[in-house]
Design a protein around this motif. Structure first.
Motif, PDB file in Angstrom:
ATOM      1  N   GLY A  16       0.845  -1.202   0.000  1.00 47.53           N
ATOM      2  CA  GLY A  16       0.000   0.000   0.000  1.00 47.53           C
ATOM      3  C   GLY A  16       0.871   1.239   0.000  1.00 47.53           C
ATOM      4  N   GLY A  18      -0.127   4.624  -0.671  1.00 49.26           N
ATOM      5  CA  GLY A  18      -0.754   5.945  -0.618  1.00 49.26           C
ATOM      6  C   GLY A  18       0.232   6.880   0.092  1.00 49.26           C
ATOM      7  N   MET A  20       0.575   7.741   3.167  1.00 48.76           N
ATOM      8  CA  MET A  20       1.158   7.214   4.410  1.00 48.76           C
ATOM      9  C   MET A  20       2.076   6.028   4.130  1.00 48.76           C
ATOM     10  SD  MET A  20       1.696   7.527   7.533  1.00 48.76           S
ATOM     11  CE  MET A  20       0.569   8.719   8.252  1.00 48.76           C
ATOM     12  N   ASN A  39       2.162  -2.071  -4.617  1.00 47.57           N
ATOM     13  CA  ASN A  39       0.953  -1.254  -4.639  1.00 47.57           C
ATOM     14  C   ASN A  39       0.067  -1.728  -5.783  1.00 47.57           C
ATOM     15  OD1 ASN A  39      -0.402   1.059  -3.402  1.00 47.57           O
ATOM     16  ND2 ASN A  39      -0.269   1.968  -5.438  1.00 47.57           N
ATOM     17  N   THR A  41      -1.673  -0.019  -7.784  1.00 50.42           N
ATOM     18  CA  THR A  41      -1.284   0.778  -8.955  1.00 50.42           C
ATOM     19  C   THR A  41       0.239   0.891  -8.931  1.00 50.42           C
ATOM     20  OG1 THR A  41      -3.329   2.028  -8.668  1.00 50.42           O
ATOM     21  CG2 THR A  41      -1.675   2.965 -10.143  1.00 50.42           C
ATOM     22  N   ARG A  44       3.105   4.006  -8.400  1.00 49.46           N
ATOM     23  CA  ARG A  44       3.380   4.717  -7.151  1.00 49.46           C
ATOM     24  C   ARG A  44       4.658   4.238  -6.472  1.00 49.46           C
ATOM     25  NH1 ARG A  44      -2.273   5.926  -3.971  1.00 49.46           N
ATOM     26  NH2 ARG A  44      -2.695   7.842  -5.086  1.00 49.46           N
ATOM     27  N   CYS A  72      -0.720  -0.904   4.739  1.00 49.44           N
ATOM     28  CA  CYS A  72      -1.156   0.492   4.956  1.00 49.44           C
ATOM     29  C   CYS A  72      -2.074   0.848   3.792  1.00 49.44           C
ATOM     30  CB  CYS A  72       0.056   1.410   5.013  1.00 49.44           C
ATOM     31  SG  CYS A  72      -0.398   3.137   5.325  1.00 49.44           S
ATOM     32  N   ALA A  78      -9.942  -3.178   1.880  1.00 47.71           N
ATOM     33  CA  ALA A  78      -8.757  -3.244   1.007  1.00 47.71           C
ATOM     34  C   ALA A  78      -7.711  -4.188   1.604  1.00 47.71           C
ATOM     35  CB  ALA A  78      -8.180  -1.846   0.806  1.00 47.71           C
ATOM     36  N   SER A  81      -8.712  -7.705   0.839  1.00 45.23           N
ATOM     37  CA  SER A  81      -8.497  -8.061  -0.556  1.00 45.23           C
ATOM     38  C   SER A  81      -7.011  -8.249  -0.854  1.00 45.23           C
ATOM     39  CB  SER A  81      -9.186  -7.016  -1.441  1.00 45.23           C
ATOM     40  OG  SER A  81      -8.327  -6.398  -2.302  1.00 45.23           O
ATOM     41  N   VAL A  82      -6.146  -7.450  -0.229  1.00 46.61           N
ATOM     42  CA  VAL A  82      -4.700  -7.603  -0.474  1.00 46.61           C
ATOM     43  C   VAL A  82      -4.172  -8.877   0.198  1.00 46.61           C
ATOM     44  CG1 VAL A  82      -2.448  -6.569   0.052  1.00 46.61           C
ATOM     45  CG2 VAL A  82      -4.289  -5.150  -0.879  1.00 46.61           C
ATOM     46  N   VAL A  97      -1.422  -1.029   9.735  1.00 48.43           N
ATOM     47  CA  VAL A  97      -1.611   0.337  10.246  1.00 48.43           C
ATOM     48  C   VAL A  97      -2.788   1.032   9.560  1.00 48.43           C
ATOM     49  CG1 VAL A  97       0.797   0.642  10.932  1.00 48.43           C
ATOM     50  CG2 VAL A  97       0.084   1.324   8.635  1.00 48.43           C
ATOM     51  N   THR A 126      -0.910  10.770  13.589  1.00 50.06           N
ATOM     52  CA  THR A 126      -0.417  12.064  13.086  1.00 50.06           C
ATOM     53  C   THR A 126      -0.191  11.962  11.573  1.00 50.06           C
ATOM     54  OG1 THR A 126       1.779  11.331  13.782  1.00 50.06           O
ATOM     55  CG2 THR A 126       0.612  12.840  15.250  1.00 50.06           C
TER      56      THR A 126
HETATM   57  N1  LIG Z   1      -2.280  10.222   5.157  1.00 52.14           N
HETATM   58  C1  LIG Z   1      -2.215  10.445   6.467  1.00 52.14           C
HETATM   59  O1  LIG Z   1      -1.723  11.514   6.890  1.00 52.14           O
HETATM   60  C2  LIG Z   1      -2.682   9.391   7.436  1.00 52.14           C
HETATM   61  C3  LIG Z   1      -2.569   9.647   8.831  1.00 52.14           C
HETATM   62  C4  LIG Z   1      -2.951   8.665   9.735  1.00 52.14           C
HETATM   63  C5  LIG Z   1      -3.451   7.462   9.279  1.00 52.14           C
HETATM   64  N2  LIG Z   1      -3.565   7.243   7.927  1.00 52.14           N
HETATM   65  C6  LIG Z   1      -4.135   5.965   7.484  1.00 52.14           C
HETATM   66  O2  LIG Z   1      -3.213   5.282   6.648  1.00 52.14           O
HETATM   67  C7  LIG Z   1      -3.952   4.490   5.709  1.00 52.14           C
HETATM   68  C8  LIG Z   1      -3.452   4.813   4.319  1.00 52.14           C
HETATM   69  O3  LIG Z   1      -3.706   6.177   4.079  1.00 52.14           O
HETATM   70  P1  LIG Z   1      -3.027   6.963   2.899  1.00 52.14           P
HETATM   71  O4  LIG Z   1      -3.045   8.405   3.272  1.00 52.14           O
HETATM   72  O5  LIG Z   1      -1.726   6.335   2.546  1.00 52.14           O
HETATM   73  O6  LIG Z   1      -3.966   6.808   1.624  1.00 52.14           O
HETATM   74  P2  LIG Z   1      -5.408   6.195   1.301  1.00 52.14           P
HETATM   75  O7  LIG Z   1      -5.896   7.003   0.182  1.00 52.14           O
HETATM   76  O8  LIG Z   1      -6.273   6.106   2.515  1.00 52.14           O
HETATM   77  O9  LIG Z   1      -5.054   4.702   0.804  1.00 52.14           O
HETATM   78  C9  LIG Z   1      -4.441   4.562  -0.416  1.00 52.14           C
HETATM   79  C10 LIG Z   1      -3.883   3.176  -0.577  1.00 52.14           C
HETATM   80  O10 LIG Z   1      -4.907   2.172  -0.482  1.00 52.14           O
HETATM   81  C11 LIG Z   1      -4.847   1.384  -1.672  1.00 52.14           C
HETATM   82  N3  LIG Z   1      -6.132   0.767  -1.931  1.00 52.14           N
HETATM   83  C12 LIG Z   1      -7.358   1.330  -1.819  1.00 52.14           C
HETATM   84  N4  LIG Z   1      -8.319   0.419  -2.104  1.00 52.14           N
HETATM   85  C13 LIG Z   1      -7.670  -0.741  -2.426  1.00 52.14           C
HETATM   86  C14 LIG Z   1      -8.105  -2.034  -2.792  1.00 52.14           C
HETATM   87  N5  LIG Z   1      -9.402  -2.345  -2.877  1.00 52.14           N
HETATM   88  N6  LIG Z   1      -7.169  -2.970  -3.041  1.00 52.14           N
HETATM   89  C15 LIG Z   1      -5.849  -2.682  -2.934  1.00 52.14           C
HETATM   90  N7  LIG Z   1      -5.366  -1.474  -2.586  1.00 52.14           N
HETATM   91  C16 LIG Z   1      -6.279  -0.509  -2.311  1.00 52.14           C
HETATM   92  C17 LIG Z   1      -4.396   2.371  -2.729  1.00 52.14           C
HETATM   93  O11 LIG Z   1      -3.956   1.703  -3.883  1.00 52.14           O
HETATM   94  P3  LIG Z   1      -3.942   2.490  -5.293  1.00 52.14           P
HETATM   95  O12 LIG Z   1      -2.726   3.372  -5.255  1.00 52.14           O
HETATM   96  O13 LIG Z   1      -3.863   1.413  -6.305  1.00 52.14           O
HETATM   97  O14 LIG Z   1      -5.215   3.278  -5.373  1.00 52.14           O
HETATM   98  C18 LIG Z   1      -3.274   3.043  -1.954  1.00 52.14           C
HETATM   99  O15 LIG Z   1      -2.147   2.217  -1.856  1.00 52.14           O
HETATM  100  C19 LIG Z   1      -5.437   4.837   5.874  1.00 52.14           C
HETATM  101  O16 LIG Z   1      -6.074   3.825   6.609  1.00 52.14           O
HETATM  102  C20 LIG Z   1      -5.389   6.154   6.627  1.00 52.14           C
HETATM  103  O17 LIG Z   1      -6.545   6.350   7.425  1.00 52.14           O
HETATM  104  C21 LIG Z   1      -3.179   8.171   7.007  1.00 52.14           C
END
Ligand SMILES: NC(=O)c1ccc[n+]([C@@H]2O[C@H](COP(=O)([O-])OP(=O)(O)OC[C@H]3O[C@@H](n4cnc5c(N)ncnc54)[C@H](OP(=O)(O)O)[C@@H]3O)[C@@H](O)[C@H]2O)c1
Length: 297
Positions: A16, A18, A20, A39, A41, A44, A72, A78, A81-82, A97, A126
């Protein structure tokens, strides 16, 4: 299942990427941890590969390259599924996480038990810029020996990692309660800007005074915690009845401007329940006892 044996140099996979996931992977790479990334996609992964990560084309490829697997992803669906993308998990440590509800975290623990996986569940409180810095706040729970073994890698994420116990839902429980605080605070902040704006106050002028409210919450938080622990709610600083009057003024002002007052009305209904139950002269921490019908006072 034997205890996991990991060292700082054990290979880690991050599933994962994204914002984070990328921040976590980049931090591991900077710390010299051999890092494989996957990932859905694939694009990334490119920037991380340029920094030294190995990109795996499949979940199986990433899992086989690592002893410790960090998931993550957007949500628990998700994650399901992974994880279904690989068969043989026996003996591995999975650190998830992904933000989840406590019951979803416990369900993931059932999956881990069924696949002979050591599960560490994490909650990152955070945003991405804090990762790898002292400002990061991470909470962990679940398999304690696996957490201890993974700590050298998890500690690179910054802050002071805390383990909350064996309950796999514990970190998510804290996370949900803290997101409750954050979500309602953001709602209050944006509502206050809207109300100020309707009264002709420009945002920067308003902010000079609004910024003085947030620091008060620190003192209130510890005071409320003490009062809830001791079931003692003195009204010497402010009272529930006074809060009812105050919030009614805000609702009426919002209504005169046609500003949505639904959240304020919901808050007032909780206050009204406490007043009706005879707690009007108590302090505001008493309101925490009026959020559910069964625990009313
Ligand atoms: N960003 C922050 O500051 C932050 C802070 C605290 C906690 N978090 C937590 O960390 C986690 C990740 O957050 P994030 O900010 O990195 O981005 P996000 O947009 O919440 O997650 C994106 C990730 O999930 C993948 N994904 C989504 N649906 C999927 C599926 N059905 N099968 C496989 N992969 C899938 C995406 O893959 P694709 O690239 O292929 O779409 C990408 O790798 C979340 O639970 C979020 O709540 C984030």
């Amino acid at each position: 299942m034997s205890d996991p044996q990991l060292t700082y140099r054990d290979p880690v996979a991050v599933l994962g990427l994204g914002p984070m996931g990328r921040a976590l992977a980049a931090t591991l790479i900077s710390a010299g941890v051999p890092t494989t990334v996957w990932n859905r996609t694939p694009d990334r992964a490119e920037a991380l590969v340029a920094r030294g990560a190995t990109a795996a084309p499949t979940v199986t490829g990433a899992v086989r390259a690592a002893t410790l697997v960090i998931t993550c992803l957007r949500n628990p669906a998700a994650v399901d599924s992974v994880l279904a993308g690989h068969d043989d998990w026996a003996g591995r440590t999975v650190v998830d996480v992904t933000t989840s509800r406590p019951d979803e975290a416990r369900r993931l623990s059932d999956w881990a038990d069924g696949h002979r996986v050591h599960l560490v569940k994490g909650a990152i409180l955070t945003p991405t810029p804090t990762i790898g810095t002292p400002a990061a706040i991470t909470l962990w729970c679940g398999d304690r020996p696996a957490f201890d073994a993974a700590l050298p890698a998890l500690a690179t994420f910054g802050g002071t990692p805390a383990h909350l116990g064996a309950d796999p839902g514990a970190a998510a429980a804290y996370d949900m309660a803290l997101l409750d605080l954050f979500g309602t605070a953001v709602s209050g902040l944006t509502h206050a800007f809207a109300l100020a704006s309707a009264e002709g106050i420009d945002p920067r002028s308003f902010a000079r005074y609004a910024a003085g409210i947030a620091p008060m919450l620190g003192e209130m938080t510890t005071r409320f915690a003490d009062q809830l622990t001791e079931e003692r709610f003195p009204g010497d600083l402010s009272t529930v009845a006074s809060a009812h009057s105050g919030i009614t003024h805000v609702i009426e002002t919002a209504d005169t401007h046609g500003i949505d007052s639904a959240v304020l009305r919901a808050a007032r209904s909780v206050i009204a329940r406490a007043v009706t139950a005879g707690h009007g002269e108590d302090g505001l921490a008493r309101l925490a006892r009026f959020l559910t019908p069964v625990r009313s006072g």
